[in-house]
Design an enzyme around this catalytic site. Structure first.
Site, PDB file in Angstrom:
ATOM      1  N   TYR A  35       0.848  -1.564   0.189  1.00 49.35           N
ATOM      2  CA  TYR A  35      -0.091   0.531  -0.014  1.00 49.35           C
ATOM      3  C   TYR A  35       0.605   1.827   0.237  1.00 49.35           C
ATOM      4  CZ  TYR A  35      -3.717   3.691   1.807  1.00 49.35           C
ATOM      5  OH  TYR A  35      -3.908   4.940   1.337  1.00 49.35           O
ATOM      6  N   GLU A  36       1.901   1.160   0.896  1.00 47.27           N
ATOM      7  CA  GLU A  36       3.042   2.313   0.748  1.00 47.27           C
ATOM      8  C   GLU A  36       3.487   2.367  -0.428  1.00 47.27           C
ATOM      9  OE1 GLU A  36       5.207   3.751   5.164  1.00 47.27           O
ATOM     10  OE2 GLU A  36       4.453   1.245   5.204  1.00 47.27           O
ATOM     11  N   ASP A  38       2.852   1.629  -3.516  1.00 45.86           N
ATOM     12  CA  ASP A  38       1.543   2.337  -4.073  1.00 45.86           C
ATOM     13  C   ASP A  38       1.614   3.885  -4.201  1.00 45.86           C
ATOM     14  OD1 ASP A  38       1.731  -0.171  -5.800  1.00 45.86           O
ATOM     15  OD2 ASP A  38      -0.040  -0.196  -4.744  1.00 45.86           O
ATOM     16  N   LEU A  84      24.318 -22.383 -27.258  1.00 45.45           N
ATOM     17  CA  LEU A  84      25.005 -23.854 -26.104  1.00 45.45           C
ATOM     18  C   LEU A  84      24.790 -24.881 -26.689  1.00 45.45           C
ATOM     19  CD1 LEU A  84      23.578 -22.182 -23.465  1.00 45.45           C
ATOM     20  CD2 LEU A  84      26.697 -22.039 -23.615  1.00 45.45           C
ATOM     21  N   GLU A 113      25.738 -23.018 -13.311  1.00 42.44           N
ATOM     22  CA  GLU A 113      24.511 -22.142 -12.945  1.00 42.44           C
ATOM     23  C   GLU A 113      22.872 -22.934 -13.751  1.00 42.44           C
ATOM     24  OE1 GLU A 113      26.471 -19.239 -14.219  1.00 42.44           O
ATOM     25  OE2 GLU A 113      25.262 -18.812 -16.295  1.00 42.44           O
ATOM     26  N   LYS A 115      19.879 -23.539 -16.306  1.00 45.10           N
ATOM     27  CA  LYS A 115      19.645 -23.282 -18.402  1.00 45.10           C
ATOM     28  C   LYS A 115      18.467 -22.941 -18.172  1.00 45.10           C
ATOM     29  CE  LYS A 115      20.399 -24.442 -22.452  1.00 45.10           C
ATOM     30  NZ  LYS A 115      19.174 -23.510 -22.961  1.00 45.10           N
ATOM     31  N   ASP A 117      14.371 -21.348 -18.547  1.00 50.22           N
ATOM     32  CA  ASP A 117      13.972 -21.744 -20.216  1.00 50.22           C
ATOM     33  C   ASP A 117      13.098 -20.966 -20.475  1.00 50.22           C
ATOM     34  OD1 ASP A 117      13.075 -23.085 -22.390  1.00 50.22           O
ATOM     35  OD2 ASP A 117      11.767 -24.705 -21.359  1.00 50.22           O
ATOM     36  N   ARG A 136      17.271 -11.669 -29.018  1.00 51.52           N
ATOM     37  CA  ARG A 136      18.009 -12.580 -29.487  1.00 51.52           C
ATOM     38  C   ARG A 136      18.081 -12.531 -30.895  1.00 51.52           C
ATOM     39  NH1 ARG A 136      19.613 -17.585 -32.224  1.00 51.52           N
ATOM     40  NH2 ARG A 136      21.494 -18.127 -31.148  1.00 51.52           N
ATOM     41  N   TYR A 225      23.054 -14.191 -17.012  1.00 48.80           N
ATOM     42  CA  TYR A 225      24.165 -15.398 -17.002  1.00 48.80           C
ATOM     43  C   TYR A 225      25.143 -14.542 -17.714  1.00 48.80           C
ATOM     44  CZ  TYR A 225      21.828 -16.128 -21.360  1.00 48.80           C
ATOM     45  OH  TYR A 225      21.406 -16.155 -23.093  1.00 48.80           O
ATOM     46  N   LYS A 316      21.526 -31.031 -20.305  1.00 43.93           N
ATOM     47  CA  LYS A 316      19.945 -30.951 -20.704  1.00 43.93           C
ATOM     48  C   LYS A 316      19.415 -32.103 -20.017  1.00 43.93           C
ATOM     49  CE  LYS A 316      18.143 -28.595 -23.736  1.00 43.93           C
ATOM     50  NZ  LYS A 316      18.094 -28.061 -24.772  1.00 43.93           N
ATOM     51  N   CYS A 410      -5.028 -35.830 -49.257  1.00 41.08           N
ATOM     52  CA  CYS A 410      -4.429 -34.945 -48.046  1.00 41.08           C
ATOM     53  C   CYS A 410      -5.420 -34.726 -47.563  1.00 41.08           C
ATOM     54  CB  CYS A 410      -4.211 -33.495 -49.379  1.00 41.08           C
ATOM     55  SG  CYS A 410      -3.852 -32.018 -48.712  1.00 41.08           S
ATOM     56  N   CYS A 413      -6.514 -30.547 -49.869  1.00 45.03           N
ATOM     57  CA  CYS A 413      -7.410 -30.526 -51.035  1.00 45.03           C
ATOM     58  C   CYS A 413      -7.811 -32.186 -51.721  1.00 45.03           C
ATOM     59  CB  CYS A 413      -6.308 -29.681 -51.686  1.00 45.03           C
ATOM     60  SG  CYS A 413      -4.914 -31.153 -51.815  1.00 45.03           S
ATOM     61  N   CYS A 428       1.723 -34.185 -50.351  1.00 44.94           N
ATOM     62  CA  CYS A 428       0.724 -33.903 -50.832  1.00 44.94           C
ATOM     63  C   CYS A 428       0.916 -32.779 -52.221  1.00 44.94           C
ATOM     64  CB  CYS A 428      -0.625 -32.890 -50.609  1.00 44.94           C
ATOM     65  SG  CYS A 428      -1.212 -32.383 -51.567  1.00 44.94           S
ATOM     66  N   CYS A 434      -3.018 -26.518 -53.169  1.00 47.38           N
ATOM     67  CA  CYS A 434      -3.076 -26.892 -51.793  1.00 47.38           C
ATOM     68  C   CYS A 434      -3.034 -25.430 -50.957  1.00 47.38           C
ATOM     69  CB  CYS A 434      -2.629 -28.280 -51.218  1.00 47.38           C
ATOM     70  SG  CYS A 434      -3.018 -28.196 -49.511  1.00 47.38           S
TER      71      CYS A 434
HETATM   72  S1  IVH Z   1      25.182 -18.863 -21.543  1.00 46.20           S
HETATM   73  C1  IVH Z   1      26.971 -17.913 -25.651  1.00 46.20           C
HETATM   74  N1  IVH Z   1      23.633 -19.616 -19.485  1.00 46.20           N
HETATM   75  O1  IVH Z   1      20.454 -21.243 -23.371  1.00 46.20           O
HETATM   76  C2  IVH Z   1      26.169 -18.624 -25.262  1.00 46.20           C
HETATM   77  N2  IVH Z   1      22.656 -18.930 -21.663  1.00 46.20           N
HETATM   78  O2  IVH Z   1      21.218 -22.914 -25.672  1.00 46.20           O
HETATM   79  C3  IVH Z   1      25.685 -17.905 -24.168  1.00 46.20           C
HETATM   80  N3  IVH Z   1      20.504 -19.513 -21.238  1.00 46.20           N
HETATM   81  O3  IVH Z   1      20.154 -18.121 -25.689  1.00 46.20           O
HETATM   82  C4  IVH Z   1      24.748 -18.152 -23.085  1.00 46.20           C
HETATM   83  N4  IVH Z   1      20.125 -19.993 -19.577  1.00 46.20           N
HETATM   84  O4  IVH Z   1      19.440 -17.728 -23.666  1.00 46.20           O
HETATM   85  C5  IVH Z   1      24.056 -18.864 -20.934  1.00 46.20           C
HETATM   86  N5  IVH Z   1      23.140 -19.605 -17.283  1.00 46.20           N
HETATM   87  C6  IVH Z   1      22.621 -19.249 -18.687  1.00 46.20           C
HETATM   88  C7  IVH Z   1      21.549 -19.934 -19.646  1.00 46.20           C
HETATM   89  C8  IVH Z   1      21.536 -19.520 -21.169  1.00 46.20           C
HETATM   90  C9  IVH Z   1      19.698 -20.174 -20.116  1.00 46.20           C
HETATM   91  C10 IVH Z   1      19.572 -19.140 -23.277  1.00 46.20           C
HETATM   92  C11 IVH Z   1      20.465 -18.393 -23.788  1.00 46.20           C
HETATM   93  C12 IVH Z   1      21.103 -19.127 -24.902  1.00 46.20           C
HETATM   94  C13 IVH Z   1      19.696 -20.558 -24.354  1.00 46.20           C
HETATM   95  C14 IVH Z   1      21.468 -21.676 -25.163  1.00 46.20           C
END
Ligand code: IVH
Length: 672
Positions: A35-36, A38, A84, A113, A115, A117, A136, A225, A316, A410, A413, A428, A434
């Site tokens: 509240y404060e 805002d 990557l 670190e 990754k 998504d 990007r 990152y 991954k 198809c 078509c 097709c 088509c």
């Molecule tokens: S380093 C030169 N670190 O993964 C590329 N990328 O497949 C350096 N991503 O497009 C990327 N977490 O958007 C890096 N800890 C992380 C990341 C990260 C997610 C994404 C990034 C990149 C994609 C690469």
């Protein structure tokens, strides 16, 4: 209040709000009540409205949005945005470590670190102020989405005092927290509208919304990152990420195990195994772990391949699975006529999202899995947007189920489908009649990596087709103002843009035209190879199948596809017409090869007077030179055009790399 007092009040409120914002969104430790907060924000908004001369560009009031961006400006990246390479097992990580340490001829410390998504973003800062945020895009250039990114509370607009460089860029990932994604979808359901597929796509769509006040409400978050700066501010990645934290960025917290320095494969695997289990408790999606060489000097020594850094690898996580019932198989028709079977599923929760459809790829896969309608199937989500079916739960199969019969005609078509010997896909053959093929082909033709026709988007192609204005690629070049102006959503300005985009596309180099035609199996790389080898469409057309196969790295399947395409009278007629409209059907005289740039590596930056960036790149390559995206000790020349980024210039100057102009480059080629 005097003007001086008002200015002071605006300054003080801005600073105070930004500091509360930091405590709340970066540190997750609120210092005042909502509240404060805002109330103070409201006070600042009112003062800014009354005294706009004192409002800051990066005022905390920007966080609520309000700026509308009609067309996102394209911006060249100062450093290319690469991807990557992936790994899926401990063995592959061991290989990465061995390979890296062999190249370094010594030991490396690695940083692990998360990754994230989400969507990659590059945010530039100048003198401690947010300057610009760019998506990007294609890796070389992206869209300026500054107004939208400014609404993300975790992104600082004004940095805390610190030893940051005057100009630098933060690379990170924008994500939509799972909780916000659920709320958003509940709202959509309540309104009876389509729900969003997953947090990543929604984050990506949100970032491209025109109205930043809607973006502000969605609750995006961001994680950093990477820090890119012409001047080195730390010995390595780990140190600089933590430093950025002290400037106000939301950097990964070592205490929460969001980042760690690792000396051994066991330490790396501990980090991976920890997050493989723990990720379910995060409020955002991660799809793996990134392992990076910590030391900047070692990173530089390792360098980059065309697509990714040699100093990093992604691990991954294994895909999650779910079981659900397959209601019906339907068929999609792609731009090349390829038919893809799609499984329509009983909705099921998988890795935080609801899955309703899965790809079944082709008839062979259906046969191999023996998938039948009404079966219970195992669904898996890999990196792809569309999940796939990996098996059938035979225990739950109904006794009266019958094997699935693949489509014979198809679905769009009605034409009888064909399947070539040795090919998995059905097609097709009704190329010119088509609908999804015609639309898909034109959409591919105009796309960014192909003819890059500005002012024309996928939706407009559908509209123009439905209005009966385009049936083929050639029709694009016949469009006239008088036909377009009466259409819905077509103001004079958009019509002008569209027609200009079409006209400008006539200058696209031959290799792009070749790619844009959408010949099956001819991607960008193959198109480049064919263009370089044959130099003109006529030469490829006259070549025998064997001669096409002679092109290095072009196999028999691609060669046959190219040969058949160019010998089809319909395509020949279309190519003749495109040629008459002035499209580039050969490599220009001045682009023909010499060896004058042999052994030299170039970085090009900015916009040029007489050539497009792609033309400059093609010239360099045609004359034996090599293009790379970022400046390093190995760069021989930087070719600078209008608007070269200041950080690039600083880096080139620091490394004493000659900065040359477009005409200097042409002279270098001419001298030979
Ligand atoms: S380093 C030169 N670190 O993964 C590329 N990328 O497949 C350096 N991503 O497009 C990327 N977490 O958007 C890096 N800890 C992380 C990341 C990260 C997610 C994404 C990034 C990149 C994609 C690469």
């Amino acid at each position: 209040m005097s003007e001086q007092d008002i200015k002071q009040k605006i300054d003080q409120l801005s600073e105070e709000l930004e500091s509360h914002n930091y405590s709340y969104y970066v540190l997750s430790q609120p210092t005042i009540s909502d509240y404060e907060f805002d109330m103070k924000l409201k006070e600042l908004m009112e003062l800014e409205a009354k005294y706009p001369q004192f409002a800051h560009d990066n005022s905390p009031t920007k966080r609520v949005g309000g700026d509308i961006t009609k067309n996102f400006q394209t911006v060249m990246h100062d450093y290319p945005m690469l991807s990557l390479s992936n790994s899926y097992s401990k063995d592959e990580i061991v290989d990465f470590i061995t390979r890296t340490e062999k190249l370094i001829e010594g030991k490396c410390v690695f940083v692990c670190e998360l990754k994230y998504d989400g969507v990659a973003i590059g945010i530039k800062y100048r003198n401690g102020q947010f300057y610009q945020a760019v998506t990007r895009g294609d890796g070389q250039k992206g869209d300026d989405v500054s107004a939208n990114v400014k609404t993300i509370r975790a992104v600082p607009l004004t940095l805390k005092p610190g030893d940051f460089p005057e100009s630098f860029e933060i690379r990170g990932e924008i994500v939509l927290p799972k909780s916000k994604f659920e709320i958003l979808n509940e709202e959509m359901r309540a309104k009876g509208e389509m729900t969003y597929a997953n947090p990543r796509n929604t984050a990506s769509g949100t970032l491209k919304l025109q109205d930043s006040s809607i973006v502000a409400k969605r609750g995006l978050d961001s994680f950093l990152y990477g820090i890119y700066s012409p001047t080195k501010m730390a010995q390595g990645h780990y140190e600089s990420v933590l430093k950025a934290g002290s400037w106000g960025f939301k950097s990964p917290d070592p205490k929460k195990k969001m980042i760690a320095q690792c000396n051994t494969i066991d330490e790396i695997m501990d980090f991976i195994n920890y997050w493989d289990l723990e990720r379910a408790h995060l409020d955002f999606d991660i799809d793996g772990i990134v392992i990076k060489v910590d030391d900047y000097n070692q990173q530089e020594q390792l360098g980059y391949t065309a697509k990714s850094p040699r100093w990093a690898i992604a691990y991954k996580f294994k895909a999650e699975q779910a079981v659900t019932q397959l209601n019906k198989v339907t068929f999609q028709v792609g731009r090349t006529g390829a038919i893809t079977p799609v499984a329509n599923l009983e909705p099921v929760q998988l890795a935080g999202t609801t899955v309703k459809r899965a790809s079944l790829h082709n008839a062979d896969i259906i046969e191999k899995l023996d998938v039948r309608e009404s079966d219970y199937v195992f669904v898996e989500k890999g990196g792809e947007i569309i999940p796939k079916i990996v098996g059938v739960d035979l225990g739950q199969r109904s006794p009266d189920s019958v094997p699935f019969e693949y489509a014979k005609v198809c679905p769009e078509c009605g034409t009888k489908l064909i399947r070539r010997e040795g090919e998995a896909q059905h097609y097709c053959p009704n190329e010119t009649g088509c609908k999804p093929q015609i639309i898909g082909r034109i959409q591919h033709f105009i796309s960014r990596r192909a003819m890059d026709i500005e002012g024309l988007g996928e939706e407009t192609i559908v509209q123009l087709y439905n209005e009966g204005l385009i049936q083929s690629l050639v029709d694009l070049y016949r469009l006239e103002e008088g036909q377009l102006l009466p259409l819905e959503r077509m103001a004079k300005k958009s019509v002008d843009n569209l027609l200009k985009g079409v006209e400008d596309s006539k200058k696209q180099p031959f290799e792009r035209v070749l790619f844009a035609l959408g010949i099956r199996y001819v991607g960008e790389t193959v198109a480049k190879k064919l263009a370089k080898y044959f130099k003109s469409i006529d030469a490829i057309q006259q070549a025998t199948l064997e001669q096409i196969e002679d092109v290095p790295e072009i196999g028999p399947v691609i060669a046959l596809s190219v040969h058949e395409y160019l010998n089809n009278p319909i395509h020949q007629e279309q190519l003749n017409q495109l040629k008459e409209f002035g499209l580039q059907m050969e490599i220009h005289e001045d682009e023909k090869s010499s060896n004058s740039l042999n052994g030299y590596t170039f970085v090009i930056s900015g916009v040029f007077e007489n050539h497009s960036r792609d033309e400059i790149k093609a010239l360099i390559e045609a004359n034996g030179g090599k293009n790379v995206g970022s400046i390093s000790g190995k760069t021989n020349y930087v070719v600078a055009g209008e608007g070269m980024g200041p950080s690039k210039r600083a880096k080139a100057e620091k490394l004493e790399i000659p900065i040359i102009s477009e005409s200097d480059l042409l002279e270098m080629i001419d001298q030979q």
